[in-house]
Design an enzyme around this catalytic site. Structure first.
Site, PDB file in Angstrom:
ATOM      1  CE  LYS A   1      -4.448  -1.879   1.986  1.00  0.00           C
ATOM      2  NZ  LYS A   1      -5.215  -1.386   3.249  1.00  0.00           N
TER       3      LYS A   1
ATOM      4  CE  LYS B   1      -7.298  -8.192  -0.753  1.00  0.00           C
ATOM      5  NZ  LYS B   1      -7.535  -7.272   0.934  1.00  0.00           N
TER       6      LYS B   1
ATOM      7  CE  LYS C   1     -14.088  -3.536   2.753  1.00  0.00           C
ATOM      8  NZ  LYS C   1     -13.083  -3.409   3.248  1.00  0.00           N
TER       9      LYS C   1
HETATM   10  P1  AMP Z   1     -10.965  -5.659   4.749  1.00  0.00           P
HETATM   11  O1  AMP Z   1     -11.736  -5.487   3.764  1.00  0.00           O
HETATM   12  O2  AMP Z   1     -10.108  -5.797   4.307  1.00  0.00           O
HETATM   13  O3  AMP Z   1     -11.519  -5.542   5.848  1.00  0.00           O
HETATM   14  O4  AMP Z   1     -11.491  -7.579   4.800  1.00  0.00           O
HETATM   15  C1  AMP Z   1     -12.372  -8.578   5.654  1.00  0.00           C
HETATM   16  C2  AMP Z   1     -12.209  -9.470   6.008  1.00  0.00           C
HETATM   17  O5  AMP Z   1     -12.725 -10.051   4.357  1.00  0.00           O
HETATM   18  C3  AMP Z   1     -10.765  -9.955   6.184  1.00  0.00           C
HETATM   19  O6  AMP Z   1     -10.586 -11.441   7.208  1.00  0.00           O
HETATM   20  C4  AMP Z   1     -10.828 -10.609   5.028  1.00  0.00           C
HETATM   21  O7  AMP Z   1      -8.840 -11.357   4.342  1.00  0.00           O
HETATM   22  C5  AMP Z   1     -11.451 -10.947   4.012  1.00  0.00           C
HETATM   23  N1  AMP Z   1     -11.491 -10.494   2.604  1.00  0.00           N
HETATM   24  C6  AMP Z   1     -10.766  -9.091   2.370  1.00  0.00           C
HETATM   25  N2  AMP Z   1     -10.827  -9.582   1.214  1.00  0.00           N
HETATM   26  C7  AMP Z   1     -11.121 -10.811   0.149  1.00  0.00           C
HETATM   27  C8  AMP Z   1     -10.494 -11.660  -1.025  1.00  0.00           C
HETATM   28  N3  AMP Z   1      -9.992 -10.924  -2.315  1.00  0.00           N
HETATM   29  N4  AMP Z   1     -10.685 -13.089  -0.841  1.00  0.00           N
HETATM   30  C9  AMP Z   1     -10.772 -13.504   0.276  1.00  0.00           C
HETATM   31  N5  AMP Z   1     -10.533 -12.412   1.194  1.00  0.00           N
HETATM   32  C10 AMP Z   1     -11.203 -11.515   1.299  1.00  0.00           C
END
Ligand code: AMP
Ligand code: TRP
Length: 347
Positions: free
Chosen positions: A112, A197, A200
C-alpha cells in the site's frame, strides 16, 4: 468457550471476497460455535485518504450487511470499533512492544505504501502502525481465534508475537490468538486480473463483485471474467488462475470441491454461467435482508449501541490489566497495591 474476534474495514463497498473469505463463516459457523465479536473497524479506514462522510456511510452500511449476512445479535456481539475506547488505549501500549522493523516488514504495508508513493501521495503514519491497532482489537478481547481471509494471516501472526512478547516481559496478560481460514475461497481474486486479490479498496472495477450488486450486474461481471488461454477446464491456481478463481467461487457457493467440479464442465461458458447463477442465488437472501434492515435504521443503531456496551465490558478488564502490568500508575489506587508500595516492596 472459544472466543472469536474479527472485523471488516469500511473503506469501500463489501465484496464477494469479504463474504466468502470471512463473513459467511462468521454467520454460519463462528457465532454458533463460539463467543464471538464482529466489528466494523472504522479507525482502520483512516489509514488511507478518506472522505469523512463516506467512512460514516460505509460504516453504517458495513454493520447493516453484517446483520444481513446472518449475524444474530442474540448470539454474537456486533459493534463499531470507535465506539469502544479500549482499542485505541491498548494500541498505544502495543506500540511500545512492537518494533519499527517489524512494522516495515508487513506485506500489506509495503504494497500500500508503494502504491501511495507511485501516485505521488504521502503515506500516513497510521498505515505503518495499523497492524498494531489490529493486534489491539484482537488482544483486548482475549480472542482465541481470528477468522480471516489469507491476506490477514501475517497481521494475526504479528498479534501472536506481540501477545507472547508482552506476556514474557510484563507477566501473563493476553491470550495468544490464532488465525483460521475457510477451506475454499480464502483468497478470491479479481475477475479481470486474477493475479490480484478482489479488494474493495481498489478502484471500482468490472472485476469486483459487490454484495449489493444487482443480479444482472453480477452476471455480467462473471460472464466477462478473464479466463486463461486453453480450452480444457482444469483446476490449477498457478498456471490457470482465472479458471481456478471461478471454480473456487462456484465451489464456495455450492459447497462443492473445485477439483471435482471441474470434471462437470467442458466449456468456460458453461462454468461462467453456473458460477454467475450460484453467486446471484447466494447473494439474494443477503440483499433482501439488507433492504429490510435499511428500512429500520433504529434497529441497527440499537444493535450497535448494545454491542458496544457489551464489547466495552469485555475489553475493559484486560486493557486495565495491561496498563497496570506495563507500569502505569492507576488513576484510582488499588488498596492492595498501594499498601505494598507504601511498604517499599519492589520499588
Ligand atoms: P477487509 O476488506 O480488508 O476489511 O477484509 C475483511 C475480511 O475479508 C478479512 O478477513 C479479509 O481477509 C477478508 N477478505 C477481503 N478480501 C478478500 C478476498 N478477496 N478473498 C478472501 N478474503 C478476503
Ligand atoms: N485488517 C483487517 C482487514 O483489512 C481488518 C481488521 C482490523 C481485523 N482489525 C481486525 C480483522 C481484527 C480481524 C481481527 O481485513
Amino acid at each position: 468457550m472459544t472466543r472469536v474476534f474479527s472485523g471488516v474495514k469500511p473503506t469501500g463497498h463489501l465484496t464477494l471476497g469479504n463474504y466468502l473469505g470471512a463473513m459467511r463463516r462468521w454467520a454460519e459457523v463462528d457465532q454458533h460455535a463460539a463467543d464471538a465479536l464482529f466489528c466494523v473497524v472504522d479507525l482502520h479506514a483512516l489509514t488511507v485518504d478518506h472522505d469523512p462522510a463516506r467512512v460514516r456511510r460505509l460504516s453504517r452500511q458495513g454493520a447493516t450487511l453484517l446483520l444481513a449476512s446472518g449475524l444474530d445479535p442474540e448470539r454474537c456481539t456486533v459493534f463499531v470499533q470507535s465506539h469502544v475506547d479500549e482499542h485505541a488505549r491498548l494500541s498505544y501500549l502495543l506500540e511500545c512492544v512492537a518494533t519499527d522493523g517489524e512494522m516495515r516488514r508487513m506485506i500489506q504495508y509495503k504494497e500500500k505504501a508503494a502504491r501511495e508513493q507511485r501516485r505521488g501521495g504521502s503515506v500516513r503514519l497510521s498505515l505503518l502502525t495499523y497492524p498494531v491497532l489490529m493486534a489491539a482489537d484482537i488482544l483486548a478481547y482475549g480472542a482465541d481465534e481470528v477468522p480471516v481471509g489469507d491476506d490477514q494471516r501475517q497481521h494475526v501472526e504479528l498479534a501472536r508475537d506481540l501477545a507472547v512478547r508482552f506476556n514474557q516481559r510484563y507477566g501473563h496478560t493476553f491470550v495468544v490468538p490464532r488465525a483460521t481460514k475457510p477451506g475454499v475461497a480464502a483468497r478470491v481474486m479479481n475477475l479481470q486480473d486474477p493475479a490480484s486479490k478482489m479488494g474493495k479498496s481498489d478502484d471500482v472495477g468490472p472485476g469486483i463483485v459487490y454484495l449489493l450488486d444487482e443480479p444482472d450486474v453480477v452476471r455480467r461481471k462473471v460472464m466477462r471474467a478473464v479466463t486463461d488461454s486453453g480450452r480444457e477446464v482444469v483446476y490449477d491456481r498457478e498456471a490457470r488462475p482465472g479458471l481456478a478463481n471461478l471454480l473456487e467461487i462456484l465451489a464456495a457457493c455450492t459447497g462443492g470441491d473445485p477439483e471435482l467440479l471441474r470434471g462437470a464442465y467442458t466449456s468456460y461458458g458453461e462454468l461462467k454461467r453456473d458460477t454467475a447463477e450460484a453467486v446471484v442465488e447466494m447473494l439474494r437472501p443477503v440483499q433482501q435482508r439488507h433492504k429490510e434492515l435499511c428500512a429500520d435504521p433504529a434497529y441497527v443503531e440499537g444493535v450497535l449501541r448494545e454491542g458496544a456496551e457489551r464489547a466495552r465490558g469485555m475489553a475493559r478488564p484486560t486493557v486495565d490489566a495491561a496498563y497496570r502490568a506495563i507500569g502505569l500508575l492507576p488513576a484510582v489506587a488499588e488498596p492492595a497495591v498501594a499498601e505494598r508500595e507504601a511498604a517499599g516492596a519492589g520499588v
